[in-house]
Design an enzyme around this catalytic site. Structure first.
Site, PDB file in Angstrom:
ATOM      1  N   GLN A   1      15.838 -24.156  22.648  1.00 54.12           N
ATOM      2  CA  GLN A   1      15.962 -24.684  24.002  1.00 54.12           C
ATOM      3  C   GLN A   1      16.275 -23.570  24.994  1.00 54.12           C
ATOM      4  O   GLN A   1      15.694 -23.505  26.074  1.00 54.12           O
ATOM      5  CB  GLN A   1      17.078 -25.736  24.026  1.00 54.12           C
ATOM      6  CG  GLN A   1      16.937 -26.736  25.132  1.00 54.12           C
ATOM      7  CD  GLN A   1      15.637 -27.510  25.014  1.00 54.12           C
ATOM      8  OE1 GLN A   1      15.131 -27.736  23.929  1.00 54.12           O
ATOM      9  NE2 GLN A   1      15.059 -27.868  26.142  1.00 54.12           N
TER      10      GLN A   1
ATOM     11  N   HIS B   1      13.598 -21.431  26.799  1.00 55.89           N
ATOM     12  CA  HIS B   1      12.707 -22.012  27.825  1.00 55.89           C
ATOM     13  C   HIS B   1      12.810 -21.269  29.147  1.00 55.89           C
ATOM     14  O   HIS B   1      11.846 -20.756  29.675  1.00 55.89           O
ATOM     15  CB  HIS B   1      13.039 -23.485  28.054  1.00 55.89           C
ATOM     16  CG  HIS B   1      12.142 -24.408  27.301  1.00 55.89           C
ATOM     17  ND1 HIS B   1      10.807 -24.521  27.558  1.00 55.89           N
ATOM     18  CD2 HIS B   1      12.399 -25.263  26.290  1.00 55.89           C
ATOM     19  CE1 HIS B   1      10.272 -25.401  26.744  1.00 55.89           C
ATOM     20  NE2 HIS B   1      11.211 -25.869  25.954  1.00 55.89           N
TER      21      HIS B   1
ATOM     22  N   GLU C   1      18.562 -34.668  27.749  1.00 54.88           N
ATOM     23  CA  GLU C   1      17.121 -34.850  27.541  1.00 54.88           C
ATOM     24  C   GLU C   1      16.822 -34.979  26.039  1.00 54.88           C
ATOM     25  O   GLU C   1      16.171 -35.914  25.603  1.00 54.88           O
ATOM     26  CB  GLU C   1      16.392 -33.635  28.129  1.00 54.88           C
ATOM     27  CG  GLU C   1      14.888 -33.689  28.005  1.00 54.88           C
ATOM     28  CD  GLU C   1      14.241 -32.364  28.432  1.00 54.88           C
ATOM     29  OE1 GLU C   1      14.960 -31.344  28.530  1.00 54.88           O
ATOM     30  OE2 GLU C   1      13.017 -32.363  28.656  1.00 54.88           O
ATOM     31  N   HIS C   2      17.291 -33.991  25.254  1.00 51.52           N
ATOM     32  CA  HIS C   2      17.098 -34.003  23.803  1.00 51.52           C
ATOM     33  C   HIS C   2      18.452 -34.090  23.118  1.00 51.52           C
ATOM     34  O   HIS C   2      19.350 -33.310  23.439  1.00 51.52           O
ATOM     35  CB  HIS C   2      16.418 -32.715  23.319  1.00 51.52           C
ATOM     36  CG  HIS C   2      15.126 -32.402  24.012  1.00 51.52           C
ATOM     37  ND1 HIS C   2      14.990 -31.383  24.925  1.00 51.52           N
ATOM     38  CD2 HIS C   2      13.908 -32.994  23.923  1.00 51.52           C
ATOM     39  CE1 HIS C   2      13.736 -31.339  25.363  1.00 51.52           C
ATOM     40  NE2 HIS C   2      13.057 -32.306  24.788  1.00 51.52           N
TER      41      HIS C   2
ATOM     42  N   ASP D   1       8.236 -31.746  20.621  1.00 54.66           N
ATOM     43  CA  ASP D   1       7.543 -31.121  21.750  1.00 54.66           C
ATOM     44  C   ASP D   1       6.035 -31.127  21.562  1.00 54.66           C
ATOM     45  O   ASP D   1       5.282 -31.055  22.536  1.00 54.66           O
ATOM     46  CB  ASP D   1       7.983 -29.653  21.906  1.00 54.66           C
ATOM     47  CG  ASP D   1       9.336 -29.535  22.574  1.00 54.66           C
ATOM     48  OD1 ASP D   1       9.776 -30.521  23.199  1.00 54.66           O
ATOM     49  OD2 ASP D   1       9.944 -28.455  22.477  1.00 54.66           O
TER      50      ASP D   1
ATOM     51  N   HIS E   1       8.808 -70.543  57.465  1.00 53.62           N
ATOM     52  CA  HIS E   1       8.701 -70.590  56.005  1.00 53.62           C
ATOM     53  C   HIS E   1       8.770 -72.048  55.537  1.00 53.62           C
ATOM     54  O   HIS E   1       7.942 -72.519  54.753  1.00 53.62           O
ATOM     55  CB  HIS E   1       9.848 -69.804  55.353  1.00 53.62           C
ATOM     56  CG  HIS E   1       9.638 -68.330  55.319  1.00 53.62           C
ATOM     57  ND1 HIS E   1       9.518 -67.565  56.444  1.00 53.62           N
ATOM     58  CD2 HIS E   1       9.525 -67.465  54.272  1.00 53.62           C
ATOM     59  CE1 HIS E   1       9.342 -66.287  56.089  1.00 53.62           C
ATOM     60  NE2 HIS E   1       9.339 -66.210  54.772  1.00 53.62           N
TER      61      HIS E   1
END
Lengths: 432, 432
Positions: free
Chosen positions: B258, B261, B326-327, B360, B419
């Protein structure tokens, strides 16, 4: 009402004027809202209470910002039993419709040792914006809270800038009915900011839903990303497709039921029948005269209303799809066949006995709907708005052996070697 | 890597630093992006091509902005057969997973004459943003296009600012594989604006999906409302919960996968086992040395990495839920039991043989996931992102008689008489 043809040269201008309403915020509005939102994010309650006093004209404190149990009971008790029964019936019908929207978690194992799935979980805390001011809209409370409750949301907050900080009886009754956890006497951009960031007294929520004015819409867009929002609501609209089987007085009544909402509302009739077009036009003028909200309806029809004669029903459907209207009525002899061609609309009302107003209150489907052509890509508020999905992956060593080397190669192709390494290490036990 | 305890006094600061990454756009960035977006909205292609030349450094014309059939074929042909087979296998697995997300239209008739339902229709045209620059990410093309295709989207566009306007082989191969209709050699905020508003050469889309840098994220937020967007992506992140059953080298490899990245990425380990914490820390240092993207990984770990010792696994789960990562990897003896307590995460990877990198590329679930704590309220990209729902209502006169009077009364309570009138007129035939 004026009658025109869809093929007229000024149709494109009309189209842009109607679908463009409320889509872009002007810079001044954006700046004002940004100041309010930033101030509440920074200073919390102090800013929230100052804004409320300055903009809504009543004084709040940490002790009075929430509606107390006593206030709630007293306000709700003022609703007549027969009206409470109507609220209850509406709530039951809304619940019954929205129960069909529940989605289930699932897992699949294509092979032993390789399990994939999707867990569906409710959001934990949501905030509902119910507009206040002169009128009160208990129907919006039901429409927003019931799907949240069905989804399993743990805590549902309601913000409502009721007159002078007094919770309105119908709002109180609706809130009790659908299990709102807390009501705060706040509104405007400051309420949206408080829900998005949290203050000393207002807890931060995961999602803000419900309609509001331009300030509320701008604030929702501003905090989007920090929290989830349902949509950016614009002015309401109706589009009716009618053929010779339709009654002019019913069409006129339905156009007016939309036009009375506000001056920015839009009401359009598409018909291939010129005689019907003329009859509806005359009928609108006639009914307008007796309408309590006549001035609003007249201004709305003048700016954003139209009776358009089309070549045939097919062309009417094509034009309707371009508008992607919030509400679409099919007042034709065979509405189910026409429905097949409808690709964009918030909600479709079929036949001569399904007035849009029925859907606003009691039919069951949600009345929080996409406006301004956004039905191209968004939907009615629903149970799906109050859940999120978590992907689940589980591989055994054997299962990893089957796809791991390919994943490691893919990672290498994308230039991410540590990604590949995390896989190879498991397969070979060796750190390259 | 530094080791700390979740109960340490500086934990809250760490928490805010990590979850706050990329959530707020600074004013300068916002202003720059606004100028670009407004310019493209106003001047179309001219502004789009000028921006591309100025920011990406290559010249486009109306004739060259789209990748030609010939360019596509030539680029795709440069991918090795074995790599193409991997792309194909990944595509098949992604498709197989996402097919479970298809939702069906439904109608119900509670009584004869009263039919309600929900039609689920695909969006018509979507735009995928695939980041360009130095690396190319064919996996993102697959992850975004395959669910759109399954949903039935008619036209799928891809924008990708490939180096010097040359489409990259892997992007070309992935695009061919999943049926992308057209590729445009544009990127940045200008590409987002072109997709949102349309230009002479780029058709307007209904939704823009896919990750991008801060400019792309800001532009997506800016055009949101005009079009739909998937989410505002922030930097990537992983959180691992591990117990004594886990191998330190595997944990270290996953943290690094990770961290490599980008410098804003975040990698966190939560474990009640202090010995494991120390072993992982040492192992990270060891593995770091051999990493091609070492500098990036080091900076990321320094700023947003942490090894946190918790009291027990229960506390680790509670902290993980606060991060809403996220993960999330559960490298523990009994991951399925631990999963029960997980309330917020983009994707959860169970056990010792499910490295995040597998997800991924090839496992099947989507890798476009909510970041920065937004897993509290949002989900992986999915088939549900490419459909919208239309409510359907049909009442007969008899069915209207049962609920119409209540709806009319409800309308009156909300002060909307037209209405009520639209209902009464159908029931009584009399215009009040």
């Amino acid at each position: 009402m004026k009658i025109a043809k869809t093929m007229d040269s000024d149709f494109e201008a009309l189209f842009r004027r109607i679908t463009g309403r409320g889509r872009v915020f002007d810079e001044d509005l954006w700046r004002v809202v940004k100041e309010i939102v930033d101030d509440v994010a920074r200073r919390g309650d102090a800013a929230l209470f100052e804004c409320t006093e300055r903009l809504d004209g009543y004084v709040l404190t940490a002790e009075t910002v929430a509606v107390s149990e006593n206030e709630l009971e007293k306000a709700a008790a003022r609703v007549e039993a027969s009206d409470l029964a109507i609220l209850r019936q509406a709530a039951q019908r809304i619940e019954s419709f929205h129960r069909h929207q529940i989605a289930e978690s699932w897992t699949v194992s294509e092979k032993p040792g390789a399990t994939l799935g999707q867990r569906i979980l409710p959001l934990e805390r949501v905030g509902i914006y119910a507009p206040g001011g002169l009128a009160s809209y208990p129907s919006t409370v039901l429409m927003a809270a019931i799907p949240a409750k069905i989804a399993g949301v743990q805590e549902i907050l309601l913000v409502n800038p009721s007159k002078g900080g007094q919770v309105q009886p119908l709002i109180a009754a609706a809130a009790k009915l659908c299990g709102i956890d807390r009501i705060f006497k706040i509104g405007g951009a400051q309420a949206v900011a408080a829900l998005a960031y949290g203050t000393e007294t207002i807890p931060r929520v995961d999602k803000i839903v419900g309609p509001g004015n331009a300030y509320v819409a701008a604030a929702k867009k501003m905090v989007f990303g920090q929290v989830s929002i349902d949509m950016i609501a614009g002015p309401s609209e109706i589009l009716i497709i009618a053929d010779g089987s339709a009654q002019p007085d019913l069409i006129a009544a339905d156009l007016l039921s939309q036009a009375e909402h506000d001056e920015m509302a839009s009401a359009i009739l598409l018909t291939p029948d010129e005689a019907l077009a003329r009859a509806v036009s005359a009928e609108v003028e006639r009914q307008l005269k007796r309408l309590p909200r006549r001035v609003i309806a007249e201004r709305s029809l003048e700016a954003f209303g139209a009776i358009l004669v089309t070549e045939d029903l097919e062309q009417a459907v094509a034009v309707a799809n371009r508008f992607a209207p919030e509400h679409l009525e099919l007042m034709v002899a065979d509405p189910w066949t026409l429905l097949e061609g409808i690709r964009h609309a918030g909600a479709v009302f079929l036949g001569h006995y399904t007035p849009e107003a029925l859907g606003d209150y009691i039919a069951g489907p949600n009345h929080v709907l996409p406006t301004g052509g956004t039905a191209r890509f968004s939907s009615a508020l629903g149970v799906y708005d109050f859940v999120k999905r978590i992907s689940v992956l589980s591989f055994s060593r054997e299962a990893l052996e089957e796809v791991g080397p390919q994943a490691a190669r893919f990672a290498h192709l994308e230039g991410l070697d540590a990604h590949g390494n995390s896989i190879s290490l498991r397969l070979t036990g060796k750190n390259p």
